[in-house]
Design an enzyme around this catalytic site. Structure first.
Site, short mmCIF file in Angstrom:
data_model
loop_
_atom_site.label_atom_id
_atom_site.label_comp_id
_atom_site.label_asym_id
_atom_site.label_seq_id
_atom_site.Cartn_x
_atom_site.Cartn_y
_atom_site.Cartn_z
N THR A 85 0.84 -1.21 0.00
CA THR A 85 0.00 0.00 0.00
C THR A 85 0.87 1.25 0.00
O THR A 85 0.62 2.21 -0.73
CB THR A 85 -0.89 0.00 1.27
OG1 THR A 85 -1.43 -1.30 1.48
CG2 THR A 85 -1.99 1.02 1.18
N TRP A 86 1.90 1.21 0.81
CA TRP A 86 2.82 2.35 0.93
C TRP A 86 3.58 2.57 -0.37
O TRP A 86 3.68 3.68 -0.88
CB TRP A 86 3.78 2.06 2.09
CG TRP A 86 4.52 3.23 2.63
CD1 TRP A 86 4.30 4.55 2.35
CD2 TRP A 86 5.59 3.18 3.56
NE1 TRP A 86 5.17 5.32 3.06
CE2 TRP A 86 5.97 4.50 3.81
CE3 TRP A 86 6.26 2.14 4.21
CZ2 TRP A 86 7.01 4.81 4.69
CZ3 TRP A 86 7.28 2.44 5.08
CH2 TRP A 86 7.66 3.77 5.32
N HIS A 143 1.70 -9.52 -6.55
CA HIS A 143 2.23 -10.31 -5.42
C HIS A 143 2.91 -11.58 -5.94
O HIS A 143 3.37 -12.40 -5.16
CB HIS A 143 1.10 -10.72 -4.47
CG HIS A 143 0.65 -9.65 -3.52
ND1 HIS A 143 1.49 -8.70 -3.00
CD2 HIS A 143 -0.57 -9.40 -2.96
CE1 HIS A 143 0.81 -7.90 -2.18
NE2 HIS A 143 -0.44 -8.30 -2.14
N SER A 173 1.99 -9.16 10.61
CA SER A 173 1.02 -8.40 9.81
C SER A 173 0.09 -9.36 9.06
O SER A 173 -1.12 -9.16 9.01
CB SER A 173 1.78 -7.50 8.83
OG SER A 173 0.89 -6.68 8.12
N TYR A 229 11.22 -2.38 3.51
CA TYR A 229 10.26 -1.54 4.24
C TYR A 229 10.99 -0.71 5.29
O TYR A 229 10.75 0.48 5.45
CB TYR A 229 9.24 -2.48 4.91
CG TYR A 229 8.14 -1.84 5.73
CD1 TYR A 229 6.88 -1.60 5.16
CD2 TYR A 229 8.33 -1.52 7.07
CE1 TYR A 229 5.86 -1.05 5.93
CE2 TYR A 229 7.32 -0.96 7.83
CZ TYR A 229 6.07 -0.73 7.26
OH TYR A 229 5.06 -0.18 8.02
N ARG A 299 -2.62 -0.91 9.72
CA ARG A 299 -2.78 -1.42 11.08
C ARG A 299 -1.92 -0.57 12.00
O ARG A 299 -2.38 0.41 12.58
CB ARG A 299 -2.41 -2.92 11.15
CG ARG A 299 -2.78 -3.61 12.45
CD ARG A 299 -2.35 -5.06 12.43
NE ARG A 299 -0.91 -5.21 12.28
CZ ARG A 299 -0.04 -5.29 13.29
NH1 ARG A 299 -0.48 -5.28 14.54
NH2 ARG A 299 1.25 -5.41 13.06
N LYS A 300 -0.62 -0.90 12.10
CA LYS A 300 0.27 -0.09 12.94
C LYS A 300 1.31 0.66 12.12
O LYS A 300 1.75 1.73 12.48
CB LYS A 300 0.99 -0.98 13.94
CG LYS A 300 0.12 -1.40 15.11
CD LYS A 300 0.99 -1.82 16.27
CE LYS A 300 0.16 -2.16 17.47
NZ LYS A 300 0.95 -2.82 18.51
N GLY A 301 1.77 0.00 11.06
CA GLY A 301 2.77 0.65 10.21
C GLY A 301 4.08 0.89 10.92
O GLY A 301 4.73 1.92 10.74
P1 PAP Z 1 -1.20 -6.14 1.04
O1 PAP Z 1 -0.26 -7.27 1.20
O2 PAP Z 1 -2.58 -6.56 1.41
O3 PAP Z 1 -1.11 -5.50 -0.27
P2 PAP Z 1 0.52 -4.32 2.48
O4 PAP Z 1 0.30 -2.90 2.20
O5 PAP Z 1 1.67 -4.98 1.82
O6 PAP Z 1 -0.83 -5.08 2.17
O7 PAP Z 1 0.72 -4.54 4.02
C1 PAP Z 1 0.08 -3.80 5.00
C2 PAP Z 1 1.12 -3.37 6.00
O8 PAP Z 1 1.71 -2.15 5.56
C3 PAP Z 1 0.51 -3.09 7.35
O9 PAP Z 1 1.54 -3.37 8.30
P3 PAP Z 1 1.25 -3.72 9.84
O10 PAP Z 1 0.21 -4.80 9.85
O11 PAP Z 1 2.54 -4.18 10.40
O12 PAP Z 1 0.77 -2.46 10.47
C4 PAP Z 1 0.21 -1.62 7.23
O13 PAP Z 1 0.01 -0.96 8.47
C5 PAP Z 1 1.47 -1.14 6.54
N1 PAP Z 1 1.26 0.15 5.86
C6 PAP Z 1 0.25 0.52 5.06
N2 PAP Z 1 0.41 1.78 4.65
C7 PAP Z 1 1.54 2.24 5.21
C8 PAP Z 1 2.23 3.49 5.16
N3 PAP Z 1 1.77 4.53 4.48
N4 PAP Z 1 3.38 3.60 5.87
C9 PAP Z 1 3.87 2.56 6.57
N5 PAP Z 1 3.26 1.35 6.66
C10 PAP Z 1 2.11 1.19 5.98
#
Ligand code: PAP
Length: 333
Positions: A85-86, A143, A173, A229, A299-301
């Site tokens: 997503t990021w 993916h 995650s 990441y 979620r937490k990022g």
């Molecule tokens: P996907 O596999 O479904 O495409 P993906 O975006 O790869 O999802 O993974 C989501 C993770 O990226 C989450 O991590 P967490 O569960 O450890 O929190 C999500 O919080 C994190 N994420 C999404 N957007 C951002 C962002 N802008 N900055 C940093 N982390 C992010």
């Protein structure tokens, strides 16, 4: 665990049928011949050495037949939960920065996931022909492991950005995500952990996926960029510059003095994206009991959240597995 086929069946199945068989062979029959394993929220099949949900097999086969890579395509490749997503938000903003101002930007009203289509699942309700209607240069995502992309992806010279993530964080995650998106799913952490360590996870084995792109990034440095990441977390502006350069749209001196790198980082930040209504409400029904809320991608990022869920022994075990699997590759976490 179920449905283990005979050795010859398994060999044909895990390598997939020869291309000429794809259209004539009944997909359901093929899927039935694949090794199947249960444990995650839905049974998964081993297709071309990677685990995936059965409904994806047909889509991957279709992709082989219909996806025509273009030399100016940009493909963002990730394993699930590694920061897709990021990366989508960053790459979309960087490559479209002459079209959109930061104050009136598509990211303010669209979830990043839906601004950059997956080539294997273009969008709910859309099929692969949709990709052909997109104007060049296309910004796409996947993916899939490198070995499942159509072979012309390498020969056309299109650029690939691969983003991976520290495996313990990626696992935690994934575990949260799995229990959220599939109705009725509640997998114990310990059970999910054991499966992950065995290489049995959606799009897994985790390490093989990383290694394929890692090796390609060493062999084709101008065309494959390998990112982590954690490095975006620690030096986001540097990564924005690096990405812009790699994607052929380096930041100009004027943009540097106008603080464009900082603006991109701010727009795509976890804090900003989670504050937007579009990322707090709504979602997409993917069928098969899977409903993906827009908020589930956030979620937490954070880096290191694994420590809030895993014991020291679990962490040591996964570290050992990863070290062993990556040994000699030059890749480490
Ligand atoms: P996907 O596999 O479904 O495409 P993906 O975006 O790869 O999802 O993974 C989501 C993770 O990226 C989450 O991590 P967490 O569960 O450890 O929190 C999500 O919080 C994190 N994420 C999404 N957007 C951002 C962002 N802008 N900055 C940093 N982390 C992010």
């Amino acid at each position: 665990m179920a449905c283990i086929p005979s050795k010859s069946e398994a060999e044909t199945a895990t390598n997939g049928p020869p291309p000429e068989d794809v259209s004539s062979r009944n997909l359901e029959d093929l899927i039935r011949t694949l090794p199947t394993r249960e444990g995650w929220s839905q049974p998964m099949v081993l297709y071309k050495n990677y685990w995936c949900r059965p409904h994806l097999v047909g889509k991957i086969m279709l992709l082989q037949d219909t996806f025509k890579p273009r030399s100016d395509d940009i493909i963002l490749a990730t394993q699930p939960k590694c920061g897709t997503t990021w990366l989508k938000a960053l790459a979309f903003t960087i490559t479209n920065r002459s079209r959109y101002s930061f104050s009136d930007h598509p990211l303010l009203t669209s979830n990043p996931q839906y601004l950059v289509p997956f080539i294997e699942i273009p969008d709910a309700g859309r099929d692969h022909t949709y990709l052909e209607t997109l104007p060049s240069p296309r910004l796409l995502s996947t993916h899939l492991p490198l070995s499942m992309l159509p072979s012309e992806t390498s020969s056309t010279g299109c650029r690939i950005v691969y983003l991976c993530r520290e495996p313990k964080d990626a696992f935690v995650s994934r575990w949260h995500f799995e229990n959220k998106i599939v109705k009725g799913s509640s997998i114990e952490l310990e059970k999910a952990f054991d499966m992950f360590c065995e290489g049995f996870s959606p799009s897994g084995p985790f390490w093989d996926h990383c290694l394929e792109y890692w090796k390609e990034s060493l062999a084709r440095q101008d065309e494959v960029l390998f990112l982590k990441y954690e490095e975006i977390k620690s030096q986001p502006e540097q990564v924005v510059r690096q990405l812009a350069k790699f994607l052929g749209v380096p930041l100009t001196a004027e943009e540097e003095s106008a603080g464009v790198a900082q603006e991109v980082v701010k727009l795509c930040s976890f804090e900003n994206l989670t504050s937007l209504q579009v990322n707090q409400t709504g979602g997409v029904d993917h069928g098969n009991k899977i409903y993906v809320e827009n908020s589930v991608f956030f979620r937490k990022g954070k880096v290191g959240d694994w420590a809030n869920h895993m014991s020291e022994e679990m962490a040591e075990k996964l570290d050992r597995v990863i070290e062993e699997k990556l040994k000699g590759s030059g890749l480490s976490f």
